[in-house]
Design a protein around this motif. Structure first.
Motif, PDB file in Angstrom:
ATOM      1  N   ARG A 105      13.600  -3.169  12.282  1.00  0.00           N
ATOM      2  CA  ARG A 105      12.546  -2.619  11.437  1.00  0.00           C
ATOM      3  C   ARG A 105      13.061  -2.288  10.035  1.00  0.00           C
ATOM      4  O   ARG A 105      12.382  -2.542   9.036  1.00  0.00           O
ATOM      5  N   HIS A 106      14.257  -1.736   9.926  1.00  0.00           N
ATOM      6  CA  HIS A 106      14.719  -1.278   8.615  1.00  0.00           C
ATOM      7  C   HIS A 106      14.983  -2.430   7.651  1.00  0.00           C
ATOM      8  O   HIS A 106      15.074  -2.213   6.446  1.00  0.00           O
ATOM      9  N   MET A 107      15.089  -3.657   8.156  1.00  0.00           N
ATOM     10  CA  MET A 107      15.317  -4.806   7.286  1.00  0.00           C
ATOM     11  C   MET A 107      14.022  -5.465   6.833  1.00  0.00           C
ATOM     12  O   MET A 107      14.058  -6.397   6.024  1.00  0.00           O
ATOM     13  N   ARG A 108      12.895  -4.994   7.318  1.00  0.00           N
ATOM     14  CA  ARG A 108      11.629  -5.624   6.974  1.00  0.00           C
ATOM     15  C   ARG A 108      11.088  -5.080   5.647  1.00  0.00           C
ATOM     16  O   ARG A 108      11.236  -3.896   5.338  1.00  0.00           O
ATOM     17  N   PRO A 109      10.471  -5.939   4.850  1.00  0.00           N
ATOM     18  CA  PRO A 109       9.979  -5.505   3.539  1.00  0.00           C
ATOM     19  C   PRO A 109       9.045  -4.304   3.587  1.00  0.00           C
ATOM     20  O   PRO A 109       9.064  -3.459   2.680  1.00  0.00           O
ATOM     21  N   GLU A 110       8.246  -4.205   4.640  1.00  0.00           N
ATOM     22  CA  GLU A 110       7.288  -3.101   4.706  1.00  0.00           C
ATOM     23  C   GLU A 110       7.964  -1.752   4.940  1.00  0.00           C
ATOM     24  O   GLU A 110       7.327  -0.706   4.788  1.00  0.00           O
ATOM     25  N   ALA A 111       9.241  -1.767   5.312  1.00  0.00           N
ATOM     26  CA  ALA A 111       9.968  -0.511   5.491  1.00  0.00           C
ATOM     27  C   ALA A 111      10.475   0.046   4.170  1.00  0.00           C
ATOM     28  O   ALA A 111      10.968   1.172   4.121  1.00  0.00           O
ATOM     29  N   TRP A 112      10.339  -0.733   3.092  1.00  0.00           N
ATOM     30  CA  TRP A 112      10.859  -0.334   1.787  1.00  0.00           C
ATOM     31  C   TRP A 112       9.738  -0.230   0.761  1.00  0.00           C
ATOM     32  O   TRP A 112       8.784  -0.992   0.797  1.00  0.00           O
ATOM     33  N   GLN A 113       9.898   0.704  -0.148  1.00  0.00           N
ATOM     34  CA  GLN A 113       8.924   0.897  -1.211  1.00  0.00           C
ATOM     35  C   GLN A 113       9.657   0.978  -2.546  1.00  0.00           C
ATOM     36  O   GLN A 113      10.622   1.739  -2.682  1.00  0.00           O
ATOM     37  N   ASP A 141      20.474  -9.428   4.218  1.00  0.00           N
ATOM     38  CA  ASP A 141      19.929 -10.049   3.017  1.00  0.00           C
ATOM     39  C   ASP A 141      18.677  -9.325   2.541  1.00  0.00           C
ATOM     40  O   ASP A 141      17.630  -9.384   3.187  1.00  0.00           O
ATOM     41  N   LEU A 142      18.775  -8.662   1.406  1.00  0.00           N
ATOM     42  CA  LEU A 142      17.648  -7.889   0.872  1.00  0.00           C
ATOM     43  C   LEU A 142      16.695  -8.722   0.018  1.00  0.00           C
ATOM     44  O   LEU A 142      15.663  -8.212  -0.438  1.00  0.00           O
ATOM     45  N   ARG A 143      16.997  -9.981  -0.208  1.00  0.00           N
ATOM     46  CA  ARG A 143      16.144 -10.797  -1.083  1.00  0.00           C
ATOM     47  C   ARG A 143      14.687 -10.848  -0.623  1.00  0.00           C
ATOM     48  O   ARG A 143      13.777 -10.802  -1.469  1.00  0.00           O
ATOM     49  N   PRO A 144      14.422 -10.941   0.706  1.00  0.00           N
ATOM     50  CA  PRO A 144      13.023 -10.932   1.139  1.00  0.00           C
ATOM     51  C   PRO A 144      12.258  -9.672   0.739  1.00  0.00           C
ATOM     52  O   PRO A 144      11.038  -9.715   0.532  1.00  0.00           O
ATOM     53  N   VAL A 145      12.961  -8.546   0.632  1.00  0.00           N
ATOM     54  CA  VAL A 145      12.304  -7.304   0.195  1.00  0.00           C
ATOM     55  C   VAL A 145      11.820  -7.462  -1.244  1.00  0.00           C
ATOM     56  O   VAL A 145      10.680  -7.112  -1.587  1.00  0.00           O
ATOM     57  N   PHE A 146      12.672  -8.004  -2.105  1.00  0.00           N
ATOM     58  CA  PHE A 146      12.289  -8.210  -3.495  1.00  0.00           C
ATOM     59  C   PHE A 146      11.154  -9.232  -3.604  1.00  0.00           C
ATOM     60  O   PHE A 146      10.227  -9.053  -4.402  1.00  0.00           O
ATOM     61  N   ARG A 147      11.221 -10.293  -2.801  1.00  0.00           N
ATOM     62  CA  ARG A 147      10.152 -11.305  -2.858  1.00  0.00           C
ATOM     63  C   ARG A 147       8.818 -10.709  -2.415  1.00  0.00           C
ATOM     64  O   ARG A 147       7.782 -10.941  -3.051  1.00  0.00           O
ATOM     65  N   ALA A 148       8.837  -9.946  -1.324  1.00  0.00           N
ATOM     66  CA  ALA A 148       7.598  -9.386  -0.791  1.00  0.00           C
ATOM     67  C   ALA A 148       6.938  -8.414  -1.754  1.00  0.00           C
ATOM     68  O   ALA A 148       5.709  -8.293  -1.793  1.00  0.00           O
ATOM     69  N   HIS A 149       7.735  -7.730  -2.553  1.00  0.00           N
ATOM     70  CA  HIS A 149       7.196  -6.743  -3.491  1.00  0.00           C
ATOM     71  C   HIS A 149       7.052  -7.309  -4.911  1.00  0.00           C
ATOM     72  O   HIS A 149       6.780  -6.558  -5.853  1.00  0.00           O
ATOM     73  N   GLY A 150       7.229  -8.614  -5.059  1.00  0.00           N
ATOM     74  CA  GLY A 150       6.992  -9.271  -6.343  1.00  0.00           C
ATOM     75  C   GLY A 150       8.049  -9.042  -7.396  1.00  0.00           C
ATOM     76  O   GLY A 150       7.804  -9.287  -8.586  1.00  0.00           O
ATOM     77  N   LEU A 151       9.247  -8.614  -7.010  1.00  0.00           N
ATOM     78  CA  LEU A 151      10.291  -8.316  -7.994  1.00  0.00           C
ATOM     79  C   LEU A 151      11.371  -9.397  -8.077  1.00  0.00           C
ATOM     80  O   LEU A 151      12.175  -9.392  -9.012  1.00  0.00           O
ATOM     81  N   ASP A 152      11.383 -10.316  -7.148  1.00  0.00           N
ATOM     82  CA  ASP A 152      12.429 -11.340  -7.136  1.00  0.00           C
ATOM     83  C   ASP A 152      12.485 -12.178  -8.422  1.00  0.00           C
ATOM     84  O   ASP A 152      13.580 -12.476  -8.910  1.00  0.00           O
ATOM     85  N   PRO A 153      11.346 -12.561  -9.023  1.00  0.00           N
ATOM     86  CA  PRO A 153      11.424 -13.355 -10.252  1.00  0.00           C
ATOM     87  C   PRO A 153      12.083 -12.620 -11.420  1.00  0.00           C
ATOM     88  O   PRO A 153      12.429 -13.252 -12.425  1.00  0.00           O
ATOM     89  N   LEU A 154      12.244 -11.308 -11.289  1.00  0.00           N
ATOM     90  CA  LEU A 154      12.816 -10.509 -12.373  1.00  0.00           C
ATOM     91  C   LEU A 154      14.328 -10.306 -12.215  1.00  0.00           C
ATOM     92  O   LEU A 154      14.940  -9.674 -13.074  1.00  0.00           O
ATOM     93  N   VAL A 155      14.908 -10.852 -11.157  1.00  0.00           N
ATOM     94  CA  VAL A 155      16.336 -10.671 -10.888  1.00  0.00           C
ATOM     95  C   VAL A 155      17.068 -11.991 -11.078  1.00  0.00           C
ATOM     96  O   VAL A 155      16.676 -13.018 -10.524  1.00  0.00           O
ATOM     97  N   ASP A 156      18.161 -11.951 -11.843  1.00  0.00           N
ATOM     98  CA  ASP A 156      18.946 -13.159 -12.106  1.00  0.00           C
ATOM     99  C   ASP A 156      19.998 -13.419 -11.039  1.00  0.00           C
ATOM    100  O   ASP A 156      20.351 -14.578 -10.776  1.00  0.00           O
ATOM    101  N   ALA A 157      20.524 -12.373 -10.427  1.00  0.00           N
ATOM    102  CA  ALA A 157      21.584 -12.556  -9.434  1.00  0.00           C
ATOM    103  C   ALA A 157      21.638 -11.372  -8.480  1.00  0.00           C
ATOM    104  O   ALA A 157      21.404 -10.229  -8.878  1.00  0.00           O
ATOM    105  N   TYR A 158      21.939 -11.680  -7.229  1.00  0.00           N
ATOM    106  CA  TYR A 158      22.164 -10.655  -6.210  1.00  0.00           C
ATOM    107  C   TYR A 158      23.627 -10.715  -5.782  1.00  0.00           C
ATOM    108  O   TYR A 158      24.137 -11.794  -5.458  1.00  0.00           O
ATOM    109  N   VAL A 159      24.279  -9.567  -5.773  1.00  0.00           N
ATOM    110  CA  VAL A 159      25.668  -9.488  -5.319  1.00  0.00           C
ATOM    111  C   VAL A 159      25.702  -8.470  -4.182  1.00  0.00           C
ATOM    112  O   VAL A 159      25.616  -7.261  -4.414  1.00  0.00           O
ATOM    113  N   LEU A 160      25.783  -8.983  -2.964  1.00  0.00           N
ATOM    114  CA  LEU A 160      25.673  -8.160  -1.766  1.00  0.00           C
ATOM    115  C   LEU A 160      27.039  -8.057  -1.107  1.00  0.00           C
ATOM    116  O   LEU A 160      27.704  -9.071  -0.868  1.00  0.00           O
TER     117      LEU A 160
END
Length: 232
Positions: A105-113, A141-160
């Protein structure tokens, strides 16, 4: 300084995990498990005190058998799962499948705001031509969280951390981030909520600015107040 790049932490900086109460209630609902109100409250207290929710309250005490996994939890997906499901298992929940369900559950986009001003600040940086990276100590991988909330297009790189085998405050993780966004560290600001972990960026010459690790409802303009976006 002239800001040419900004690196952001994830949890507690751009996004916040749901409260323990909501986390548990969602999983019990999805798993079709009914519990008496008094038991539910006991489970919430136990999971809160054990620190079982990644991104949530820190554990009051880490069992010795989990100390190593907790210390290195963000170096791999396996260690992250071992650490947090281990903490959850210190609480006697009504069914063994709930521990894995809680972790999932904690990895799902709906768990994050996202924080209220996150999109506004990221969009402002994008318009100004400032490169944006996300640097996170994390085991998934947190990228799905950013995609689900519409923020992924605003990020140039993820370093996890788990993808590089390095945890903040290791300077190497910040060097990788600056390289991926194509900016000199002297022109980059690191934004986070953890003075030790995120403060590690100073070792390579980044300026570091901090926000308070608060619930979303209590931090409406923490990012905006940092003055990252150039004025008109």
């Amino acid at each position: 300084m002239v800001i040419r790049g900004v690196l952001f932490d994830f949890s507690g900086t751009l996004f916040r995990i749901e409260p323990v109460r909501s986390w548990l209630a969602a999983v019990l609902r999805e798993e079709d498990v009914d519990v008496p109100p008094e038991d539910f409250e006991r489970y919430v207290t136990g999971l809160t005190e054990s620190g079982a929710l990644p991104g949530g309250p820190a554990p009051l005490r880490v069992p010795e058998r989990l100390a190593d996994a907790m210390a290195r939890r963000d170096l791999s997906a396996a260690l992250h799962r071992e650490a947090y499901t281990g903490l959850a298992r210190t609480v006697a929940l009504p069914g063994p499948r709930l521990y894995d369900a809680l972790y999932a559950r904690h990895m799902r986009p709906e768990a994050w705001q996202p924080y209220p001003d996150a999109k506004e600040v990221l969009e402002g940086l994008r318009r100004a031509g400032i490169a944006i990276g996300v640097v996170s100590n994390i085991g998934w991988d947190l990228r799905p969280v950013f995609r689900a909330h519409g923020l992924d297009p605003l990020v140039d790189a993820y370093v996890l951390s788990y993808e590089h085998g390095l945890q903040k405050p290791a300077a190497g993780l910040f060097r990788i981030a600056c390289s991926l966004i194509g900016r000199d560290p002297a022109d980059v600001v690191m934004v986070g909520d953890d003075r030790r972990a995120d403060g590690g960026a100073a070792a390579i010459g980044c300026e570091v600015r901090f926000v308070d690790h608060l619930p979303v409802s209590e931090r409406a303009a923490g990012l905006r107040s940092l003055g990252l976006v150039p004025g008109p």
